[in-house]
Design an enzyme around this catalytic site. Structure first.
Site, PDB file in Angstrom:
ATOM      1  N   SER A 147      41.730  44.407  38.957  1.00  0.00           N
ATOM      2  CA  SER A 147      40.983  45.025  40.052  1.00  0.00           C
ATOM      3  C   SER A 147      39.646  45.562  39.580  1.00  0.00           C
ATOM      4  O   SER A 147      39.516  46.037  38.441  1.00  0.00           O
ATOM      5  CB  SER A 147      41.802  46.174  40.649  1.00  0.00           C
ATOM      6  OG  SER A 147      41.022  46.958  41.522  1.00  0.00           O
ATOM      7  N   TYR A 160      46.610  53.525  40.680  1.00  0.00           N
ATOM      8  CA  TYR A 160      46.499  52.061  40.678  1.00  0.00           C
ATOM      9  C   TYR A 160      45.525  51.558  39.617  1.00  0.00           C
ATOM     10  O   TYR A 160      45.861  50.648  38.852  1.00  0.00           O
ATOM     11  CB  TYR A 160      46.085  51.595  42.077  1.00  0.00           C
ATOM     12  CG  TYR A 160      45.949  50.103  42.239  1.00  0.00           C
ATOM     13  CD1 TYR A 160      47.074  49.288  42.326  1.00  0.00           C
ATOM     14  CD2 TYR A 160      44.692  49.511  42.338  1.00  0.00           C
ATOM     15  CE1 TYR A 160      46.950  47.914  42.502  1.00  0.00           C
ATOM     16  CE2 TYR A 160      44.557  48.141  42.510  1.00  0.00           C
ATOM     17  CZ  TYR A 160      45.688  47.351  42.592  1.00  0.00           C
ATOM     18  OH  TYR A 160      45.564  45.987  42.758  1.00  0.00           O
TER      19      TYR A 160
END
Length: 254
Positions: A147, A160
């Site tokens: 990400s 995350y």
């Protein structure tokens, strides 16, 4: 003869979204694809059916990740599917499945939520890879979906990005370890991408405009943008690329 003819791929979390796009692209390039899902078996069957309708080959594998016995369950389903297609080994492993509790800053993120994200985003890829290494052919490919939040301060929480950062370290460390076998390991960094899971967030005009303005190429990413990059890394064209992160974000925050 297509680029991945004769290859076998497993894509985790491929019943929908980016994972589905990756599965469909690898199948279009000739691979037999194991379509993994955690809970939505109907969506996985729809993905496999779409692949078949397009002339490809696929089968589904169900296993909820992040729970005790998850790797055992996945391996049992994978082995059954491989046998049904006359296969026993794997060439391409794509770790796409992920869990994100958005909008959970450090002040409110619970230990249970944190542990769940670690279990799905880090522990499952680690131990699934461990189990699959004997079945992964020399010269194979491992692609981890990461990400853009690992290089930007996320607006949506800290847990995350921490797990995706761990996955990036796993990628380049594993790349060195598996180099003698000719197996490449890379991360694909994903930015603002339009999927069914981001549709609600991107339906807000202000959020959409803000994300587009932060992207050098001036638009929101499409699933195929990511799938095409994964297909490249899975192909022989990327044989000399390993241990790196490929930024597939359209230039977010350059």
């Amino acid at each position: 003869m297509t680029k991945l003819s004769g290859k076998v791929a497993l894509v985790t979390g491929s019943s929908r979204g980016i994972g589905r796009g990756i599965a469909e692209r690898l199948a279009r390039d000739g691979a037999l694809v194991a379509v993994h899902y955690g809970s939505n078996g109907t969506a996985a069957e729809e993905t496999a059916a779409a692949i078949a309708e397009a002339g490809g080959r696929a089968f589904t594998v169900g296993a909820e990740l992040g729970v005790p016995g998850d790797v055992d369950t996945l391996m049992t389903g994978l082995e059954t599917g491989l046998r049904a297609h006359g296969e026993s080994t794997l060439d391409i492993l794509v770790h796409n499945a992920g869990l994100n509790f958005m909008g959970r800053p450090i002040e409110v993120l619970t230990p249970e939520e944190f542990d769940q994200m670690v279990a799905v985003n880090v522990k499952a890829p680690f131990f699934l890879t461990q189990r699959l290494l004997p079945r992964l052919r020399d010269g194979g490919r491992i692609v981890n979906i990461s990400s853009v939040s690992t290089r930007l301060a996320s607006d949506h929480g800290i847990g995350y990005p921490l797990t995706k950062g761990a996955l990036d370290v796993f990628s380049h460390t594993l790349a060195k370890h598996l180099g003698p076998r000719g197996i490449t390991v890379n991360s694909v960094v994903v930015g603002f991408t339009r999927t069914d899971m981001t549709a609600q967030v991107l339906s807000d005009p202000a959020t959409l405009e803000r994300n587009v303005s932060r992207t050098a190429l001036g638009r929101i990413g499409q699933v195929r943008d990511v799938a095409d990059a994964v297909a490249f890394l899975a192909s022989d064209d990327a044989r000399w690329i390993t241990g790196t992160k490929v930024d597939v974000t359209g230039g977010v925050n350059l």
